[in-house]
Design a protein around this motif. Sequence first.
Motif, PDB file in Angstrom:
ATOM      1  N   TYR A   1       0.752  -1.223  -0.078  1.00  0.00           N
ATOM      2  CA  TYR A   1       0.053  -0.038   0.045  1.00  0.00           C
ATOM      3  C   TYR A   1       1.019   1.167  -0.129  1.00  0.00           C
ATOM      4  O   TYR A   1       0.275   2.329  -0.224  1.00  0.00           O
ATOM      5  CB  TYR A   1      -1.138  -0.072   1.095  1.00  0.00           C
ATOM      6  N   SER A   2       2.235   1.157   0.097  1.00  0.00           N
ATOM      7  CA  SER A   2       3.007   2.369   0.047  1.00  0.00           C
ATOM      8  C   SER A   2       4.332   1.837  -0.475  1.00  0.00           C
ATOM      9  O   SER A   2       4.912   0.948  -0.107  1.00  0.00           O
ATOM     10  CB  SER A   2       3.283   2.862   1.653  1.00  0.00           C
ATOM     11  N   GLU A   3       4.965   2.705  -1.284  1.00  0.00           N
ATOM     12  CA  GLU A   3       6.132   2.402  -1.773  1.00  0.00           C
ATOM     13  C   GLU A   3       7.402   2.987  -1.087  1.00  0.00           C
ATOM     14  O   GLU A   3       8.275   2.468  -0.955  1.00  0.00           O
ATOM     15  CB  GLU A   3       6.404   2.990  -3.481  1.00  0.00           C
ATOM     16  N   ARG A   4       7.118   4.123  -0.591  1.00  0.00           N
ATOM     17  CA  ARG A   4       8.283   4.753   0.230  1.00  0.00           C
ATOM     18  C   ARG A   4       7.785   5.257   1.441  1.00  0.00           C
ATOM     19  O   ARG A   4       6.918   6.166   1.394  1.00  0.00           O
ATOM     20  CB  ARG A   4       8.736   5.974  -0.596  1.00  0.00           C
ATOM     21  N   PRO A   5       8.152   4.463   2.546  1.00  0.00           N
ATOM     22  CA  PRO A   5       8.648   3.211   2.595  1.00  0.00           C
ATOM     23  C   PRO A   5       7.747   2.264   2.327  1.00  0.00           C
ATOM     24  O   PRO A   5       6.771   2.199   2.270  1.00  0.00           O
ATOM     25  CB  PRO A   5       9.150   3.298   4.058  1.00  0.00           C
ATOM     26  N   PRO A   6       8.709   1.031   1.747  1.00  0.00           N
ATOM     27  CA  PRO A   6       7.633  -0.136   1.319  1.00  0.00           C
ATOM     28  C   PRO A   6       6.712  -0.620   2.574  1.00  0.00           C
ATOM     29  O   PRO A   6       7.306  -0.975   3.581  1.00  0.00           O
ATOM     30  CB  PRO A   6       8.611  -1.147   0.936  1.00  0.00           C
ATOM     31  N   ARG A   7       5.513  -0.605   2.395  1.00  0.00           N
ATOM     32  CA  ARG A   7       4.369  -0.964   3.501  1.00  0.00           C
ATOM     33  C   ARG A   7       3.409  -1.918   2.838  1.00  0.00           C
ATOM     34  O   ARG A   7       3.170  -1.625   1.655  1.00  0.00           O
ATOM     35  CB  ARG A   7       3.904   0.180   4.062  1.00  0.00           C
ATOM     36  N   HIS A   8       3.119  -2.961   3.517  1.00  0.00           N
ATOM     37  CA  HIS A   8       2.328  -4.080   3.263  1.00  0.00           C
ATOM     38  C   HIS A   8       1.139  -3.961   4.029  1.00  0.00           C
ATOM     39  O   HIS A   8       1.136  -3.726   5.183  1.00  0.00           O
ATOM     40  CB  HIS A   8       2.805  -5.440   2.930  1.00  0.00           C
ATOM     41  N   GLU A   9      -0.212  -4.521   3.603  1.00  0.00           N
ATOM     42  CA  GLU A   9      -1.197  -4.778   4.335  1.00  0.00           C
ATOM     43  C   GLU A   9      -1.685  -6.307   3.997  1.00  0.00           C
ATOM     44  O   GLU A   9      -1.215  -6.635   2.885  1.00  0.00           O
ATOM     45  CB  GLU A   9      -2.248  -3.934   4.050  1.00  0.00           C
ATOM     46  N   TYR A  10      -2.392  -6.996   4.966  1.00  0.00           N
ATOM     47  CA  TYR A  10      -2.849  -8.132   4.679  1.00  0.00           C
ATOM     48  C   TYR A  10      -4.267  -8.459   4.691  1.00  0.00           C
ATOM     49  O   TYR A  10      -4.953  -7.904   5.577  1.00  0.00           O
ATOM     50  CB  TYR A  10      -2.189  -9.076   5.897  1.00  0.00           C
ATOM     51  N   VAL A  11      -4.836  -9.045   3.702  1.00  0.00           N
ATOM     52  CA  VAL A  11      -6.246  -9.007   3.683  1.00  0.00           C
ATOM     53  C   VAL A  11      -6.495 -10.586   3.359  1.00  0.00           C
ATOM     54  O   VAL A  11      -5.883 -11.437   2.794  1.00  0.00           O
ATOM     55  CB  VAL A  11      -6.891  -8.388   2.304  1.00  0.00           C
ATOM     56  N   LEU A  12      -7.747 -10.921   3.847  1.00  0.00           N
ATOM     57  CA  LEU A  12      -8.302 -12.273   3.629  1.00  0.00           C
ATOM     58  C   LEU A  12      -8.258 -12.725   2.153  1.00  0.00           C
ATOM     59  O   LEU A  12      -8.911 -11.999   1.293  1.00  0.00           O
ATOM     60  CB  LEU A  12      -9.420 -12.482   4.382  1.00  0.00           C
ATOM     61  N   THR A  13      -8.097 -13.761   1.886  1.00  0.00           N
ATOM     62  CA  THR A  13      -8.542 -14.488   0.609  1.00  0.00           C
ATOM     63  C   THR A  13      -9.677 -15.185   0.806  1.00  0.00           C
ATOM     64  O   THR A  13     -10.259 -15.044   1.825  1.00  0.00           O
ATOM     65  CB  THR A  13      -7.242 -15.729   0.286  1.00  0.00           C
ATOM     66  N   GLU A  14     -10.327 -15.714  -0.478  1.00  0.00           N
ATOM     67  CA  GLU A  14     -11.466 -16.851  -0.300  1.00  0.00           C
ATOM     68  C   GLU A  14     -11.243 -17.804   0.723  1.00  0.00           C
ATOM     69  O   GLU A  14     -12.256 -18.096   1.408  1.00  0.00           O
ATOM     70  CB  GLU A  14     -11.706 -17.028  -1.575  1.00  0.00           C
ATOM     71  N   ALA A  15     -10.226 -18.401   0.876  1.00  0.00           N
ATOM     72  CA  ALA A  15      -9.868 -19.543   1.820  1.00  0.00           C
ATOM     73  C   ALA A  15     -10.007 -18.821   3.192  1.00  0.00           C
ATOM     74  O   ALA A  15     -10.621 -19.481   4.176  1.00  0.00           O
ATOM     75  CB  ALA A  15      -8.732 -20.155   1.821  1.00  0.00           C
ATOM     76  N   GLY A  16      -9.394 -17.607   3.295  1.00  0.00           N
ATOM     77  CA  GLY A  16      -9.479 -16.926   4.842  1.00  0.00           C
ATOM     78  C   GLY A  16     -10.824 -16.593   5.046  1.00  0.00           C
ATOM     79  O   GLY A  16     -11.384 -16.785   6.180  1.00  0.00           O
ATOM     80  N   ARG A  17     -11.501 -16.122   4.179  1.00  0.00           N
ATOM     81  CA  ARG A  17     -13.083 -15.782   4.412  1.00  0.00           C
ATOM     82  C   ARG A  17     -13.901 -16.817   4.678  1.00  0.00           C
ATOM     83  O   ARG A  17     -14.879 -17.021   5.454  1.00  0.00           O
ATOM     84  CB  ARG A  17     -13.723 -14.769   3.364  1.00  0.00           C
ATOM     85  N   ASP A  18     -13.566 -18.006   4.151  1.00  0.00           N
ATOM     86  CA  ASP A  18     -14.371 -19.250   4.122  1.00  0.00           C
ATOM     87  C   ASP A  18     -13.901 -19.848   5.815  1.00  0.00           C
ATOM     88  O   ASP A  18     -15.000 -20.529   6.403  1.00  0.00           O
ATOM     89  CB  ASP A  18     -13.988 -20.387   3.314  1.00  0.00           C
ATOM     90  N   PHE A  19     -12.715 -19.372   6.347  1.00  0.00           N
ATOM     91  CA  PHE A  19     -12.451 -19.837   7.685  1.00  0.00           C
ATOM     92  C   PHE A  19     -13.268 -19.121   8.763  1.00  0.00           C
ATOM     93  O   PHE A  19     -13.329 -19.482  10.013  1.00  0.00           O
ATOM     94  CB  PHE A  19     -10.860 -19.937   7.756  1.00  0.00           C
TER      95      PHE A  19
END
Length: 139
Positions: free
Chosen positions: A59-77
């Motif tokens: 979600y950000s290039e400078r500084p590099p930053r990430h977020e974690y979102v549920l996949t279909e498998a995660g939503r099914d859990f």
Amino acid sequence: MARGLARAGDGWSWLILRDAGLGVARFDEFRTRLGIAPNILTSRLKALTAHGLLEKRRYSERPPRHEYVLTEAGRDFLPVLQVLGAWGARHCGGGTLNRLVDAETGHTVRAVVVDQTNGAPLGTRRLRMVTAEEALAEA
């Protein structure tokens, strides 16, 4: 069941998935909400991503930053976690507990597992296991 448990991980992983289902996405948010050590959180996020329950997005290039979102498998859990939470509240609770509410209606969620075919709550009927070999023989 063993395959699912191997992929979904341990208690920390389940809490991460729970919070992801509630909209938490960033490393610092998970760390703050869960009170988890950074090295443990990093390990669990990597495993959940590798097993396909979370997806890592920049979600950000400078500084590099990430977020974690549920996949279909995660939503099914998520229903698994919700039912486990309901069981824990009923049999292990005490004092004031967090609870899930429907964001639109405000009603408390009462999680149960039902057989999709007949609507019967699981745990109210006798069940038997059909082995993989039996299933192949029936096909």
